[in-house]
Motif scaffolding. Structure first.
Motif, PDB file in Angstrom:
ATOM      1  N   SER A 108      40.808  41.986  46.097  1.00 35.70           N
ATOM      2  CA  SER A 108      39.510  42.178  46.740  1.00 35.70           C
ATOM      3  C   SER A 108      38.336  41.813  45.858  1.00 35.70           C
ATOM      4  CB  SER A 108      39.366  43.625  47.205  1.00 35.70           C
ATOM      5  OG  SER A 108      40.388  43.949  48.105  1.00 35.70           O
ATOM      6  N   GLY A 109      38.487  41.902  44.564  1.00 37.15           N
ATOM      7  CA  GLY A 109      37.420  41.491  43.670  1.00 37.15           C
ATOM      8  C   GLY A 109      36.495  42.598  43.227  1.00 37.15           C
ATOM      9  N   PRO A 110      35.303  42.206  42.739  1.00 34.75           N
ATOM     10  CA  PRO A 110      34.385  43.149  42.104  1.00 34.75           C
ATOM     11  C   PRO A 110      33.690  44.059  43.118  1.00 34.75           C
ATOM     12  CG  PRO A 110      33.380  40.985  42.235  1.00 34.75           C
ATOM     13  CD  PRO A 110      34.787  40.830  42.729  1.00 34.75           C
ATOM     14  N   ALA A 111      33.233  45.190  42.611  1.00 38.21           N
ATOM     15  CA  ALA A 111      32.520  46.153  43.445  1.00 38.21           C
ATOM     16  C   ALA A 111      31.613  47.007  42.563  1.00 38.21           C
ATOM     17  CB  ALA A 111      33.494  47.032  44.213  1.00 38.21           C
ATOM     18  N   PHE A 126      26.234  42.624  33.843  1.00 38.40           N
ATOM     19  CA  PHE A 126      26.873  41.527  33.119  1.00 38.40           C
ATOM     20  C   PHE A 126      28.381  41.617  33.361  1.00 38.40           C
ATOM     21  CE2 PHE A 126      22.974  42.657  31.057  1.00 38.40           C
ATOM     22  CZ  PHE A 126      22.380  41.441  30.812  1.00 38.40           C
ATOM     23  N   TRP A 127      28.986  40.501  33.803  1.00 38.81           N
ATOM     24  CA  TRP A 127      30.393  40.466  34.196  1.00 38.81           C
ATOM     25  C   TRP A 127      31.206  39.571  33.275  1.00 38.81           C
ATOM     26  CZ3 TRP A 127      31.998  43.247  38.456  1.00 38.81           C
ATOM     27  CH2 TRP A 127      30.992  43.701  39.320  1.00 38.81           C
ATOM     28  N   ARG A 128      32.395  40.022  32.940  1.00 39.95           N
ATOM     29  CA  ARG A 128      33.385  39.180  32.279  1.00 39.95           C
ATOM     30  C   ARG A 128      34.054  38.310  33.343  1.00 39.95           C
ATOM     31  NH1 ARG A 128      38.700  41.063  28.770  1.00 39.95           N
ATOM     32  NH2 ARG A 128      39.950  39.237  29.205  1.00 39.95           N
ATOM     33  N   ASP A 129      34.226  37.029  33.045  1.00 35.38           N
ATOM     34  CA  ASP A 129      34.876  36.109  33.974  1.00 35.38           C
ATOM     35  C   ASP A 129      36.271  35.777  33.458  1.00 35.38           C
ATOM     36  OD1 ASP A 129      35.585  34.180  35.815  1.00 35.38           O
ATOM     37  OD2 ASP A 129      34.351  32.620  34.901  1.00 35.38           O
ATOM     38  N   GLU A 130      37.279  36.135  34.233  1.00 33.01           N
ATOM     39  CA  GLU A 130      38.670  35.885  33.864  1.00 33.01           C
ATOM     40  C   GLU A 130      39.128  34.455  34.173  1.00 33.01           C
ATOM     41  OE1 GLU A 130      41.181  38.100  32.710  1.00 33.01           O
ATOM     42  OE2 GLU A 130      39.725  39.678  32.343  1.00 33.01           O
ATOM     43  N   SER A 131      38.242  33.636  34.751  1.00 38.93           N
ATOM     44  CA  SER A 131      38.657  32.276  35.139  1.00 38.93           C
ATOM     45  C   SER A 131      38.393  31.259  34.030  1.00 38.93           C
ATOM     46  CB  SER A 131      37.954  31.837  36.416  1.00 38.93           C
ATOM     47  OG  SER A 131      36.587  31.571  36.156  1.00 38.93           O
ATOM     48  N   GLN A 132      37.992  31.716  32.872  1.00 41.12           N
ATOM     49  CA  GLN A 132      37.826  30.861  31.695  1.00 41.12           C
ATOM     50  C   GLN A 132      36.611  29.950  31.773  1.00 41.12           C
ATOM     51  OE1 GLN A 132      41.562  28.922  30.822  1.00 41.12           O
ATOM     52  NE2 GLN A 132      42.724  30.777  31.195  1.00 41.12           N
ATOM     53  N   SER A 133      35.546  30.412  32.418  1.00 42.10           N
ATOM     54  CA  SER A 133      34.311  29.624  32.473  1.00 42.10           C
ATOM     55  C   SER A 133      33.616  29.566  31.119  1.00 42.10           C
ATOM     56  CB  SER A 133      33.346  30.211  33.509  1.00 42.10           C
ATOM     57  OG  SER A 133      32.875  31.486  33.085  1.00 42.10           O
ATOM     58  N   ASP A 167      35.878  40.696  36.457  1.00 41.43           N
ATOM     59  CA  ASP A 167      36.615  41.906  36.118  1.00 41.43           C
ATOM     60  C   ASP A 167      35.624  43.051  35.958  1.00 41.43           C
ATOM     61  OD1 ASP A 167      38.164  43.920  35.101  1.00 41.43           O
ATOM     62  OD2 ASP A 167      39.081  42.717  33.535  1.00 41.43           O
ATOM     63  N   GLY A 168      35.584  43.934  36.941  1.00 38.29           N
ATOM     64  CA  GLY A 168      34.640  45.046  36.903  1.00 38.29           C
ATOM     65  C   GLY A 168      34.920  46.059  35.821  1.00 38.29           C
TER      66      GLY A 168
END
Length: 195
Positions: free
Chosen positions: A17-20, A64-71, A47-48
Motif C-alpha cells: 500500500s505504500g506510505p502513510a 523527508f522520506w527515504r527512497d528504497e528504489s535507489q534514486s 519507507d515510512g
C-alpha cells in the motif's frame, strides 16, 4: 507533536500500500489515529519507517522520506493545514545513500536534516548534517563523522559506515546517536553555536 498538540507519525501501511501519515486527535497515544494514505510516486518506494519531519514557524509540516528504489535522493512532501492533508511526495535535490534520516530544529530556530548525503548507493561512510534558516532550503552541509571503519563480522543487510541517526537538541548542543557498521552505537555532540 504538531503545533496544535497532535501526535503525528510517518508510517508505511504495508509493503503493497505504500506510505502513510498517522495523525492522532490529541497528544494521547492511546486514542485511535487517523490514517492518511499517500500515493507511492512512480519510480519510488518510500519507507515510512525511516522518515522524519519538522514544522516551520509558518506552520508547514515538512516530511523527508527515504527512497528504497535507489534514486539517490531524499523525497519530500508537506502539509499547510496541521497535517490534515499532504502534498504528493516529490524528489528533492538532497543526496541520500539510501539510509534513515532525522530532521528537527535547533534551539536557535534553525532546521536540520541528518543523513548520509551521498549519491553513491549504500555509501554511508559520511554522516552529514544539513542546516537551513527557513526550513526549505539547506545552504550549509557538515560532515559529522567519516573516519575509516569496517565491520568486525559480516552479516545480512550490514554495511560499513555511520548510519541511522537519531538526534536530540540540548540547549546549544545537538546530540547525535548513530549506528557504526550496524554493530555499535556512538553518540556525537555538536556545538551548534559553531555551525
Amino acid at each position: 507533536l504538531t503545533a496544535e498538540g497532535r501526535l503525528l507519525c510517518v508510517a508505511s501501511i504495508d509493503h503493497r500500500s505504500g506510505p502513510a501519515i498517522l495523525l492522532w486527535p490529541s497528544a494521547d497515544i492511546l486514542q485511535q489515529p487517523e490514517v492518511l494514505p499517500l500515493p507511492q510516486p512512480f519510480g519510488a518506494k518510500l519507507d515510512g519507517g525511516e522518515s522524519s519531519w519538522y514544522q516551520t514557524d509558518e506552520g508547514t509540516i515538512v516530511i523527508f522520506w527515504r527512497d528504497e528504489s535507489q534514486s539517490g535522493r531524499v523525497w519530500v512532501n508537506h502539509s499547510t493545514d496541521g497535517g490534515r492533508t499532504f502534498s504528493d511526495p516529490m524528489i528533492s535535490d538532497i543526496p541520500d545513500a539510501m539510509s534513515r534520516n532525522y530532521a528537527g530544529r535547533l534551539s536557535d530556530g534553525r532546521y536540520y536534516l541528518c543523513n548520509n548525503a551521498n549519491y553513491v548507493l549504500h555509501n554511508r561512510m559520511h554522516l552529514t548534517l544539513l542546516i537551513s534558516e527557513d526550513g526549505y532550503q539547506f545552504n550549509d552541509v557538515y560532515i559529522l563523522v567519516d573516519d575509516p571503519t569496517g565491520q568486525r563480522v559480516r552479516g545480512l543487510l550490514k554495511l560499513d559506515g555511520y548510519m541511522y541517526p537519531c538526534c536530540l537538541t540540548d540547549g546549544d548542543r545537538l546530540l547525535v546517536g548513530y549506528s557504526v557498521n550496524k554493530e555499535d552505537i556512538e553518540i556525537g555532540i555538536v556545538d551548534t553555536t559553531r555551525l
